[in-house]
Design a protein around this motif. Structure first.
Motif, PDB file in Angstrom:
ATOM      1  N   ASP A  92       5.196  -1.379 -13.486  1.00 22.38           N
ATOM      2  CA  ASP A  92       6.108  -0.823 -14.487  1.00 22.38           C
ATOM      3  C   ASP A  92       5.984  -1.621 -15.787  1.00 22.38           C
ATOM      4  N   ASP A  93       6.889  -1.383 -16.731  1.00 22.52           N
ATOM      5  CA  ASP A  93       6.802  -2.037 -18.038  1.00 22.52           C
ATOM      6  C   ASP A  93       6.999  -3.551 -17.956  1.00 22.52           C
ATOM      7  N   THR A  94       7.618  -4.032 -16.903  1.00 21.26           N
ATOM      8  CA  THR A  94       7.843  -5.472 -16.749  1.00 21.26           C
ATOM      9  C   THR A  94       6.774  -6.149 -15.914  1.00 21.26           C
ATOM     10  N   GLY A  95       5.786  -5.369 -15.419  1.00 20.30           N
ATOM     11  CA  GLY A  95       4.724  -5.953 -14.627  1.00 20.30           C
ATOM     12  C   GLY A  95       4.986  -5.994 -13.142  1.00 20.30           C
ATOM     13  N   ARG A  96       6.113  -5.446 -12.689  1.00 20.76           N
ATOM     14  CA  ARG A  96       6.388  -5.426 -11.254  1.00 20.76           C
ATOM     15  C   ARG A  96       5.506  -4.403 -10.546  1.00 20.76           C
ATOM     16  N   VAL A  97       5.264  -4.641  -9.264  1.00 18.93           N
ATOM     17  CA  VAL A  97       4.374  -3.808  -8.457  1.00 18.93           C
ATOM     18  C   VAL A  97       5.202  -2.941  -7.518  1.00 18.93           C
ATOM     19  N   LEU A  98       4.831  -1.671  -7.414  1.00 20.73           N
ATOM     20  CA  LEU A  98       5.523  -0.732  -6.539  1.00 20.73           C
ATOM     21  C   LEU A  98       4.950  -0.817  -5.129  1.00 20.73           C
ATOM     22  N   LEU A  99       5.815  -1.063  -4.149  1.00 22.78           N
ATOM     23  CA  LEU A  99       5.404  -1.139  -2.749  1.00 22.78           C
ATOM     24  C   LEU A  99       6.233  -0.175  -1.911  1.00 22.78           C
ATOM     25  N   CYS A 100       5.660   0.203  -0.789  1.00 25.14           N
ATOM     26  CA  CYS A 100       6.306   1.126   0.134  1.00 25.14           C
ATOM     27  C   CYS A 100       6.397   0.473   1.504  1.00 25.14           C
ATOM     28  N   GLN A 101       7.570   0.536   2.121  1.00 20.37           N
ATOM     29  CA  GLN A 101       7.753   0.050   3.486  1.00 20.37           C
ATOM     30  C   GLN A 101       8.074   1.253   4.351  1.00 20.37           C
ATOM     31  N   GLN A 102       7.185   1.556   5.296  1.00 20.28           N
ATOM     32  CA  GLN A 102       7.342   2.742   6.117  1.00 20.28           C
ATOM     33  C   GLN A 102       7.811   2.375   7.510  1.00 20.28           C
ATOM     34  N   ARG A 149       8.453  -3.392   9.579  1.00 21.83           N
ATOM     35  CA  ARG A 149       7.132  -2.901   9.178  1.00 21.83           C
ATOM     36  C   ARG A 149       6.717  -3.557   7.871  1.00 21.83           C
ATOM     37  N   ARG A 150       5.407  -3.693   7.697  1.00 25.58           N
ATOM     38  CA  ARG A 150       4.922  -4.382   6.517  1.00 25.58           C
ATOM     39  C   ARG A 150       4.953  -3.501   5.274  1.00 25.58           C
ATOM     40  N   TYR A 151       5.077  -4.152   4.125  1.00 22.74           N
ATOM     41  CA  TYR A 151       4.993  -3.467   2.845  1.00 22.74           C
ATOM     42  C   TYR A 151       3.526  -3.173   2.537  1.00 22.74           C
ATOM     43  N   ALA A 152       3.303  -2.074   1.837  1.00 20.94           N
ATOM     44  CA  ALA A 152       1.935  -1.686   1.504  1.00 20.94           C
ATOM     45  C   ALA A 152       1.904  -1.004   0.151  1.00 20.94           C
ATOM     46  N   LEU A 153       0.713  -0.966  -0.426  1.00 16.28           N
ATOM     47  CA  LEU A 153       0.518  -0.201  -1.654  1.00 16.28           C
ATOM     48  C   LEU A 153       0.647   1.283  -1.350  1.00 16.28           C
ATOM     49  N   PRO A 154       1.158   2.079  -2.290  1.00 18.08           N
ATOM     50  CA  PRO A 154       1.185   3.524  -2.075  1.00 18.08           C
ATOM     51  C   PRO A 154      -0.225   4.085  -2.105  1.00 18.08           C
ATOM     52  N   GLY A 155      -0.430   5.133  -1.322  1.00 19.08           N
ATOM     53  CA  GLY A 155      -1.746   5.752  -1.269  1.00 19.08           C
ATOM     54  C   GLY A 155      -1.854   6.657  -0.061  1.00 19.08           C
ATOM     55  N   GLY A 156      -3.076   6.972   0.315  1.00 16.24           N
ATOM     56  CA  GLY A 156      -3.293   7.849   1.464  1.00 16.24           C
ATOM     57  C   GLY A 156      -4.764   8.127   1.672  1.00 16.24           C
ATOM     58  N   ARG A 157      -5.036   9.128   2.488  1.00 17.30           N
ATOM     59  CA  ARG A 157      -6.416   9.490   2.819  1.00 17.30           C
ATOM     60  C   ARG A 157      -6.958  10.575   1.900  1.00 17.30           C
ATOM     61  N   LEU A 158      -8.267  10.559   1.756  1.00 17.38           N
ATOM     62  CA  LEU A 158      -8.921  11.624   0.997  1.00 17.38           C
ATOM     63  C   LEU A 158      -8.983  12.887   1.847  1.00 17.38           C
ATOM     64  N   ARG A 159      -8.814  14.015   1.186  1.00 18.74           N
ATOM     65  CA  ARG A 159      -9.010  15.300   1.836  1.00 18.74           C
ATOM     66  C   ARG A 159     -10.482  15.689   1.740  1.00 18.74           C
ATOM     67  N   THR A 198       0.647  -5.911   3.966  1.00 16.34           N
ATOM     68  CA  THR A 198      -0.645  -5.707   4.595  1.00 16.34           C
ATOM     69  C   THR A 198      -1.694  -6.605   3.927  1.00 16.34           C
ATOM     70  N   PRO A 199      -2.753  -6.948   4.650  1.00 13.40           N
ATOM     71  CA  PRO A 199      -3.807  -7.770   4.057  1.00 13.40           C
ATOM     72  C   PRO A 199      -4.415  -7.133   2.807  1.00 13.40           C
ATOM     73  N   LEU A 200      -4.592  -5.808   2.831  1.00 16.79           N
ATOM     74  CA  LEU A 200      -5.151  -5.124   1.665  1.00 16.79           C
ATOM     75  C   LEU A 200      -4.230  -5.268   0.458  1.00 16.79           C
ATOM     76  N   THR A 201      -2.934  -5.127   0.677  1.00 19.66           N
ATOM     77  CA  THR A 201      -1.974  -5.241  -0.421  1.00 19.66           C
ATOM     78  C   THR A 201      -2.051  -6.612  -1.074  1.00 19.66           C
ATOM     79  N   ARG A 202      -2.043  -7.656  -0.257  1.00 22.00           N
ATOM     80  CA  ARG A 202      -2.071  -9.007  -0.819  1.00 22.00           C
ATOM     81  C   ARG A 202      -3.367  -9.253  -1.588  1.00 22.00           C
ATOM     82  N   ALA A 203      -4.499  -8.822  -1.024  1.00 20.49           N
ATOM     83  CA  ALA A 203      -5.786  -9.043  -1.683  1.00 20.49           C
ATOM     84  C   ALA A 203      -5.883  -8.262  -2.984  1.00 20.49           C
TER      85      ALA A 203
END
Length: 206
Positions: free
Chosen positions: A14-24, A29-39, A126-131
């Motif tokens: 966002d405008d302040t530099g914060r990162v958006l995460l999703c906890q499902q 459960r671990r937090y992760a970057l938003p996203g999904g699979r390709l169709r 998740t490891p991907l999120t941190r990296a």
């Protein structure tokens, strides 16, 4: 050779530099970057815009590609409940900005959204999120990185209720009890893996 799953994710700020995460899901459960699979027949750019809006309700503006991340478990590793090894995941992770000051639509149930400072992420990510957040915060682009799978974080099972002290049993009776357990009284034998502190299956989210 395990199956290859193609996914997309984004480090959305966002405008302040914060990162958006999703906890499902429920529990820890671990937090992760938003996203999904390709169709089928869908490119990563279009998939990122579609998946992130569908998951979070936010429209985003893609800036550039942080990197391509390969997630793979150790060769031959099979997770409980699966017939084969964990799938290899190839994730295109983009750097993106949130468009607007609020989501364009309401996010679907099941994804708890929150904004976090990149240098103060939750412990359970998740490891991907941190990296990817580390690379994006450092201004890197076009990164190619291998990221190992890590076990799913689960809520531990409650400890068994305390039992009153038992009178000593004859040896024959003890042998019968061992036979029924199938493991000579080993702790956790015959229980679901999540009750032994193991993950039943990895999160589908890298």
């Amino acid at each position: 050779m395990s199956a290859l799953t193609w996914t997309v994710a984004a480090v959305v700020t966002d405008d302040t530099g914060r990162v958006l995460l999703c906890q499902q899901g429920r529990g820890t459960r671990r937090y992760a970057l938003p996203g999904g699979r390709l169709r089928p027949a869908e490119g990563p750019l279009r998939a990122a815009l579609r998946d992130i809006r569908a998951e979070t309700g936010w429209d985003i503006e893609l800036v550039d590609l942080v990197g391509v991340y390969h997630l793979a478990g150790p060769a031959g590793e099979a997770a409980a409940g699966r017939a084969g090894p964990l799938p290899d995941v190839l994730a295109h992770v983009f750097r993106a900005r949130a468009a607007g000051v609020r989501p364009a639509t309401d996010p679907p149930p099941g994804c708890r959204l929150s904004w976090h400072s990149p240098d103060a992420l939750p412990e359970v990510v998740t490891p991907l999120t941190r990296a990817a957040v580390t690379d994006a915060s450092a201004g890197r682009s076009g990164v190619l990185r291998d990221v190992p799978w890590a076990p799913e974080t689960v809520t531990p099972a409650p400890p068994p209720a305390a039992r009153p002290a038992e009178e000593p049993r004859p040896a024959a009776d003890q042998d019968t009890r061992r036979h029924r357990s199938g493991q000579d009284g080993q702790s956790g034998a015959g229980q679901p893996p999540e009750q032994r502190g193991e993950a039943a299956s990895p999160s589908r989210r890298p």
